[in-house]
Design an enzyme around this catalytic site. Structure first.
Site, PDB file in Angstrom:
ATOM      1  N   LYS A   1     -60.833  46.800  -6.265  1.00 52.95           N
ATOM      2  CA  LYS A   1     -62.118  46.310  -6.369  1.00 52.95           C
ATOM      3  C   LYS A   1     -62.443  47.481  -7.342  1.00 52.95           C
ATOM      4  O   LYS A   1     -62.341  48.425  -7.466  1.00 52.95           O
ATOM      5  CB  LYS A   1     -62.698  46.927  -5.378  1.00 52.95           C
ATOM      6  CG  LYS A   1     -64.006  47.314  -5.452  1.00 52.95           C
ATOM      7  CD  LYS A   1     -65.425  47.869  -4.231  1.00 52.95           C
ATOM      8  CE  LYS A   1     -65.969  47.344  -4.274  1.00 52.95           C
ATOM      9  NZ  LYS A   1     -67.541  47.463  -3.196  1.00 52.95           N
TER      10      LYS A   1
ATOM     11  N   ASP B   1     -71.750  49.542   8.591  1.00 55.26           N
ATOM     12  CA  ASP B   1     -71.822  48.272   8.659  1.00 55.26           C
ATOM     13  C   ASP B   1     -71.356  48.050   9.379  1.00 55.26           C
ATOM     14  O   ASP B   1     -70.689  46.744   8.451  1.00 55.26           O
ATOM     15  CB  ASP B   1     -72.065  49.030   7.195  1.00 55.26           C
ATOM     16  CG  ASP B   1     -72.725  47.635   5.827  1.00 55.26           C
ATOM     17  OD1 ASP B   1     -73.614  46.842   7.158  1.00 55.26           O
ATOM     18  OD2 ASP B   1     -72.329  47.104   5.284  1.00 55.26           O
TER      19      ASP B   1
ATOM     20  N   GLY C   1     -69.910  46.190  -9.207  1.00 56.67           N
ATOM     21  CA  GLY C   1     -68.481  45.978  -9.404  1.00 56.67           C
ATOM     22  C   GLY C   1     -67.681  44.475  -9.537  1.00 56.67           C
ATOM     23  O   GLY C   1     -67.911  43.970  -8.962  1.00 56.67           O
TER      24      GLY C   1
ATOM     25  N   LEU D   1     -62.373  37.488  -7.440  1.00 59.64           N
ATOM     26  CA  LEU D   1     -62.787  37.322  -6.172  1.00 59.64           C
ATOM     27  C   LEU D   1     -64.250  37.893  -6.110  1.00 59.64           C
ATOM     28  O   LEU D   1     -64.347  36.248  -5.248  1.00 59.64           O
ATOM     29  CB  LEU D   1     -61.620  37.902  -5.269  1.00 59.64           C
ATOM     30  CG  LEU D   1     -59.905  38.223  -5.336  1.00 59.64           C
ATOM     31  CD1 LEU D   1     -59.553  38.873  -3.965  1.00 59.64           C
ATOM     32  CD2 LEU D   1     -59.800  36.524  -4.773  1.00 59.64           C
TER      33      LEU D   1
END
Length: 383
Positions: free
Chosen positions: A107, A225, A92, A86
């Site tokens: 992930k 974040d 990674g 994706l």
């Protein structure tokens, strides 16, 4: 990890700037070490079995090392199928996958053999990661991406390819979360930068994000974040908070929360200035996101990194609120991005403010190329 006076686990002085970086650089060596120890134990047991005179039943009971107990957040690698890529990042890749019949995003992090930490440092980092993952695993809210589990250094991972399953290297770590087909909120806003969003859609997205952040703060979690790139959409366009790479359990002492962590343009002045901060840094970032959702635009597109930092801290620079923006929504933005963290509202108050906004009369952003368009709207747009 240390505990604050209020009983909540908080982050210690280790610089956890990126959880991904810790995993990639350090933790694989711990698992490799454990694997070698187990192999040595097995060899020792086998040697002992060849020379011992005890009965076979005693050997069977004592020769094998005890199996490591699986953490509650650890997945069973045998149930995971990893499919197409994706996204690719520095540390990674993110894949689509299936875990135990569920559509998931995976992930993958390759820890490699980097870093030269002492065993004590590695064990400390591993303990910090375990503590944080245990916290995320227990989070449950409709506006927070569901964390399904993780696995570290497993040899049971398989990558699904056209030619069949391919075994993954044993130093690959993976984090598994629910798959959200709508993609990133930022991408959705970019697609709508010319025609804009209906006011009801703006308010609903803002409410989704506000409710998710209010929940995280109630769990003593500071995201650190908050930006539209880290928000995902499900198939019904519900916004869900994602990417907890730099999130922290909030320290009871603000002096323990320092450092420029986050993304420029969304970072609060106290964070940019290297001052102590708390959950109110998320409130500031939410205000920027709210402006972005309404305008479908980027804040400060014409300024460099250094210019943004200087202007936000020293000149109180904020994005220009279009005159067509309803005062009820503009007020939320202004209160959230106040330079003084103490004057910013808590996220549960933000939820109440947004819930009170009347969307029945419209008020959405009007594209600049329409005759009745907002006069303060810039002609040059987009990222």
């Amino acid at each position: 990890m240390k505990e604050g006076n209020d009983g909540f686990v908080r982050a210690d002085q280790i610089d956890l700037k990126s959880l991904d970086e810790q995993l990639e650089r350090h933790l694989n060596r711990v698992w490799t070490m454990e694997s070698n120890i187990k192999k040595q134990d097995q060899l020792s047991s086998s040697f002992g079995a060849a020379s011992a005179t005890v009965t076979p039943t005693v050997i069977a009971a004592t020769s094998a090392p005890p199996a490591r107990q699986r953490q509650e957040w650890e997945i069973d690698p045998a149930k995971l199928i990893i499919k197409t890529v994706l996204a690719r990042g520095t540390f990674g890749t993110v894949h689509r996958g299936v875990y135990d019949g569920l559509d998931v995003a995976v992930k993958l992090l390759d820890w490699g053999e980097e870093g030269h930490r002492t065993e004590a440092e590695i064990q400390s980092l591993r303990a910090a990661f375990t503590q944080e993952v245990a916290v995320w695993h227990k989070l449950d809210h409709p506006n927070v991406t569901k964390f399904i589990g993780a696995t570290m250094g497993s040899s049971g991972l398989k990558l699904q390819s056209e030619g069949g399953p391919i075994g993954m290297p044993s130093n690959i770590c993976c984090v598994v979360v629910e798959y959200l087909p709508g993609g990133a909120l930022k991408s959705y806003l970019i697609k709508n930068r010319r025609k804009k969003l209906a006011f009801k859609v703006v308010v609903q997205m803002a409410l989704d994000l506000a409710r998710g952040l209010s929940y995280l703060h109630s769990q003593k979690i500071v995201h650190r974040d908050v930006k539209t790139e880290n928000m995902l959409l499900d198939k019904t366009r519900t916004v869900k908070i994602a990417d907890f790479g730099v999130a922290r359990v909030e320290a009871s002492n603000p002096n323990d929360m320092t450092g420029e962590t986050g993304t420029l343009g969304y970072m609060a002045p106290e964070v940019l200035n290297g001052n102590p901060y708390n959950r109110k840094c998320d409130v500031y970032s939410f205000g920027i996101c709210l402006w972005e959702i309404y305008c479908c635009d980027m804040p400060y597109p014409d300024l460099s990194f250094s210019e943004v930092t200087s202007a936000v801290v020293r000149q109180n620079l904020r994005p220009d609120i279009p005159r067509c923006c309803p005062s009820s929504l503009a007020n939320v933005m202004k209160r959230c991005w106040d330079a003084n963290p103490d004057r910013r509202p808590e996220m549960d108050e933000v939820v109440t403010m947004i819930e009170a906004i009347d969307t029945s009369k419209g008020g959405g952003m009007i594209p600049g190329d329409q005759p009745q368009g907002c006069l303060c709207f810039r002609s040059h747009r987009g990222p």
